[in-house]
Motif scaffolding. Structure first.
Motif, PDB file in Angstrom:
ATOM      1  N   THR A  40       0.785  -1.194  -0.075  1.00 34.59           N
ATOM      2  CA  THR A  40       0.077   0.042  -0.001  1.00 34.59           C
ATOM      3  C   THR A  40       0.643   1.324  -0.171  1.00 34.59           C
ATOM      4  O   THR A  40       2.353   1.114   0.144  1.00 34.59           O
ATOM      5  N   PHE A  41       0.162   2.348  -0.232  1.00 38.89           N
ATOM      6  CA  PHE A  41       0.757   3.486  -0.035  1.00 38.89           C
ATOM      7  C   PHE A  41       1.668   4.014   1.244  1.00 38.89           C
ATOM      8  O   PHE A  41       2.686   4.342   1.561  1.00 38.89           O
ATOM      9  N   PHE A  59       3.305  12.519  -4.626  1.00 35.23           N
ATOM     10  CA  PHE A  59       2.510  11.601  -5.415  1.00 35.23           C
ATOM     11  C   PHE A  59       0.870  11.459  -5.009  1.00 35.23           C
ATOM     12  O   PHE A  59       0.750  11.557  -3.823  1.00 35.23           O
ATOM     13  N   ARG A  60       0.033  11.427  -6.077  1.00 35.59           N
ATOM     14  CA  ARG A  60      -1.276  11.910  -5.794  1.00 35.59           C
ATOM     15  C   ARG A  60      -1.897  10.393  -4.978  1.00 35.59           C
ATOM     16  O   ARG A  60      -2.684  10.631  -3.823  1.00 35.59           O
ATOM     17  N   ASP A  61      -1.139   9.230  -5.284  1.00 41.69           N
ATOM     18  CA  ASP A  61      -1.780   7.954  -4.676  1.00 41.69           C
ATOM     19  C   ASP A  61      -0.690   6.841  -5.121  1.00 41.69           C
ATOM     20  O   ASP A  61       0.300   7.056  -5.805  1.00 41.69           O
ATOM     21  N   LEU A  62      -0.746   5.713  -4.924  1.00 39.80           N
ATOM     22  CA  LEU A  62      -0.034   4.494  -5.087  1.00 39.80           C
ATOM     23  C   LEU A  62       0.109   4.458  -6.915  1.00 39.80           C
ATOM     24  O   LEU A  62       1.218   4.176  -7.098  1.00 39.80           O
ATOM     25  N   ASP A  63      -1.058   4.736  -7.396  1.00 43.92           N
ATOM     26  CA  ASP A  63      -0.943   4.462  -8.708  1.00 43.92           C
ATOM     27  C   ASP A  63       0.078   5.639  -9.467  1.00 43.92           C
ATOM     28  O   ASP A  63       0.780   5.149 -10.342  1.00 43.92           O
ATOM     29  N   GLU A  64       0.143   6.717  -8.845  1.00 46.55           N
ATOM     30  CA  GLU A  64       1.018   7.728  -9.343  1.00 46.55           C
ATOM     31  C   GLU A  64       2.629   7.394  -9.153  1.00 46.55           C
ATOM     32  O   GLU A  64       3.550   7.419  -9.763  1.00 46.55           O
ATOM     33  N   LEU A  65       2.773   6.740  -7.904  1.00 44.58           N
ATOM     34  CA  LEU A  65       3.872   6.178  -7.353  1.00 44.58           C
ATOM     35  C   LEU A  65       4.606   5.246  -8.366  1.00 44.58           C
ATOM     36  O   LEU A  65       5.523   5.345  -8.836  1.00 44.58           O
ATOM     37  N   LEU A  66       3.594   3.993  -8.603  1.00 42.81           N
ATOM     38  CA  LEU A  66       3.934   3.212  -9.394  1.00 42.81           C
ATOM     39  C   LEU A  66       4.036   3.481 -10.747  1.00 42.81           C
ATOM     40  O   LEU A  66       5.020   3.014 -11.549  1.00 42.81           O
ATOM     41  N   SER A  67       3.536   4.695 -11.384  1.00 37.90           N
ATOM     42  CA  SER A  67       3.473   5.068 -12.750  1.00 37.90           C
ATOM     43  C   SER A  67       5.001   5.722 -12.849  1.00 37.90           C
ATOM     44  O   SER A  67       5.625   5.661 -14.079  1.00 37.90           O
ATOM     45  N   GLU A 119       3.230  -5.550 -14.812  1.00 43.29           N
ATOM     46  CA  GLU A 119       2.301  -6.315 -13.994  1.00 43.29           C
ATOM     47  C   GLU A 119       1.448  -5.629 -12.722  1.00 43.29           C
ATOM     48  O   GLU A 119       0.668  -6.157 -12.112  1.00 43.29           O
ATOM     49  N   SER A 120       1.506  -4.277 -12.987  1.00 46.37           N
ATOM     50  CA  SER A 120       1.036  -3.401 -12.080  1.00 46.37           C
ATOM     51  C   SER A 120      -0.471  -3.095 -12.629  1.00 46.37           C
ATOM     52  O   SER A 120      -1.060  -2.526 -11.602  1.00 46.37           O
ATOM     53  N   GLY A 121      -0.871  -3.522 -13.697  1.00 47.04           N
ATOM     54  CA  GLY A 121      -2.228  -3.026 -14.148  1.00 47.04           C
ATOM     55  C   GLY A 121      -2.427  -1.503 -14.218  1.00 47.04           C
ATOM     56  O   GLY A 121      -3.646  -1.068 -14.509  1.00 47.04           O
ATOM     57  N   ASN A 127      -1.452   8.115 -18.662  1.00 50.38           N
ATOM     58  CA  ASN A 127      -0.308   8.757 -18.409  1.00 50.38           C
ATOM     59  C   ASN A 127       0.394   9.311 -19.328  1.00 50.38           C
ATOM     60  O   ASN A 127       1.374   8.154 -19.850  1.00 50.38           O
ATOM     61  N   PRO A 128       0.540  10.475 -19.783  1.00 51.42           N
ATOM     62  CA  PRO A 128       1.480  10.733 -21.164  1.00 51.42           C
ATOM     63  C   PRO A 128       2.937  10.560 -20.944  1.00 51.42           C
ATOM     64  O   PRO A 128       3.382   9.853 -21.921  1.00 51.42           O
ATOM     65  N   ALA A 129       3.342  11.014 -19.764  1.00 50.46           N
ATOM     66  CA  ALA A 129       4.909  10.461 -19.780  1.00 50.46           C
ATOM     67  C   ALA A 129       5.180   9.312 -19.842  1.00 50.46           C
ATOM     68  O   ALA A 129       6.089   8.399 -20.485  1.00 50.46           O
ATOM     69  N   LEU A 130       4.312   8.292 -19.052  1.00 51.21           N
ATOM     70  CA  LEU A 130       4.375   6.782 -19.187  1.00 51.21           C
ATOM     71  C   LEU A 130       4.216   6.196 -20.517  1.00 51.21           C
ATOM     72  O   LEU A 130       4.988   5.225 -20.989  1.00 51.21           O
ATOM     73  N   LEU A 131       3.125   6.650 -21.094  1.00 51.82           N
ATOM     74  CA  LEU A 131       2.895   6.155 -22.427  1.00 51.82           C
ATOM     75  C   LEU A 131       3.881   6.667 -23.402  1.00 51.82           C
ATOM     76  O   LEU A 131       4.400   5.573 -24.194  1.00 51.82           O
ATOM     77  N   ALA A 132       4.610   7.691 -23.349  1.00 51.21           N
ATOM     78  CA  ALA A 132       5.492   8.130 -24.052  1.00 51.21           C
ATOM     79  C   ALA A 132       6.694   7.205 -23.916  1.00 51.21           C
ATOM     80  O   ALA A 132       7.441   6.788 -24.967  1.00 51.21           O
ATOM     81  N   ALA A 133       7.216   6.896 -22.807  1.00 53.99           N
ATOM     82  CA  ALA A 133       8.365   6.105 -22.576  1.00 53.99           C
ATOM     83  C   ALA A 133       8.146   4.713 -22.872  1.00 53.99           C
ATOM     84  O   ALA A 133       8.948   4.158 -23.637  1.00 53.99           O
TER      85      ALA A 133
END
Length: 243
Positions: A40-41, A59-67, A119-121, A127-133
């Motif tokens: 968890t966060f 980070f806004r939440d755990l998803d942003e940290l994982l992103s 595997e994080s789903g 997420n534009p930055a993640l998508l670009a990478a």
């Protein structure tokens, strides 16, 4: 660079206020231990030695940290694949084989990053930055597929490069999931990961009409160039084994 080395450096930096890096390295440690969905966060905050509210500064939440972790992973992945591809030198097939091996090596050597990436789903397209990478990393596989497609045997339809890239990416990920992970899901099979990936690619290319009795050399990448001297002995690889 291994996340463990980065973690030790981040821990030293945190004493000077590097909270964001400390949280990223704490999360990497938790991913390595429990998987991308196993913490968890608050767990990340505890691992970093800060209050449960502290991560919200960055980070806004755990998803942003994982992103953020997945984005960093894809950036490193792109660097590894780019070096392996080396713009198709010395020939397309040799360079392509290096890319496959580099893919498996990254999954084996950086399991925490690989887990966050695949595997994080995470909804990558949100997420534009993640998508670009991720697209830049995939672009290396597509470049290799375009060169391979250009080597289609005479008289056979040239396969779409994007289709080839997607198949190759999928095969590489499947083999990495079987072999290159160090967790409890690792399977024991009577061959190496590299051998299995090579066999899968051979079968796939055979289905597209490529000859598997021999492999084109670098000179054959350019049909207008005539080789000097006797023909070279075909090396091992997706188009056949060396005699």
């Amino acid at each position: 660079m291994s996340w463990r080395k980065e973690q030790r450096r981040a821990e030293r930096g945190y004493h000077h206020g590097n909270l964001k890096e400390a949280l990223l390295q704490a999360a990497l440690g938790l991913i390595a231990e429990k998987g991308a969905a196993g913490f968890t966060f608050a767990d990340a905050a505890r691992m970093a030695g800060v209050s449960p509210a502290a991560p919200y500064r960055h980070f806004r939440d755990l998803d942003e940290l994982l992103s953020s972790i997945a984005q960093r992973g894809f950036e490193q992945f792109e660097t590894v694949l780019t070096a392996a591809w080396d713009d198709g030198r010395p020939d397309t097939v040799t360079a392509f084989e290096r890319v496959g091996k580099a893919y498996l090596a990254f999954a084996r050597n950086e399991p925490a990053f690989y887990s966050a990436m695949f595997e994080s789903g995470l909804p990558v397209d949100l997420n534009p930055a993640l998508l670009a990478a991720s697209e830049r990393a995939f672009g290396i596989i597509r470049a290799a597929a375009e060169r391979l497609a250009a080597l289609s045997p005479p008289g056979t339809p040239r396969p779409p490069a994007l289709m080839m890239a997607l198949h190759i990416w999928s095969m590489s990920h499947g083999v990495a999931s079987l072999f290159a992970r160090g967790d409890a899901a690792r399977r024991k099979l009577p061959m190496t990961a590299e051998d299995l990936l090579e066999a899968e690619v051979l079968i796939y290319l055979r289905g597209l009409g490529f000859s598997t009795d021999r492999r084109p050399s670098g000179q054959n990448d350019h049909p207008d160039q005539k080789p000097a001297g006797p023909p070279p002995v075909p090396p091992s690889g997706p188009w056949g084994s060396q005699k």
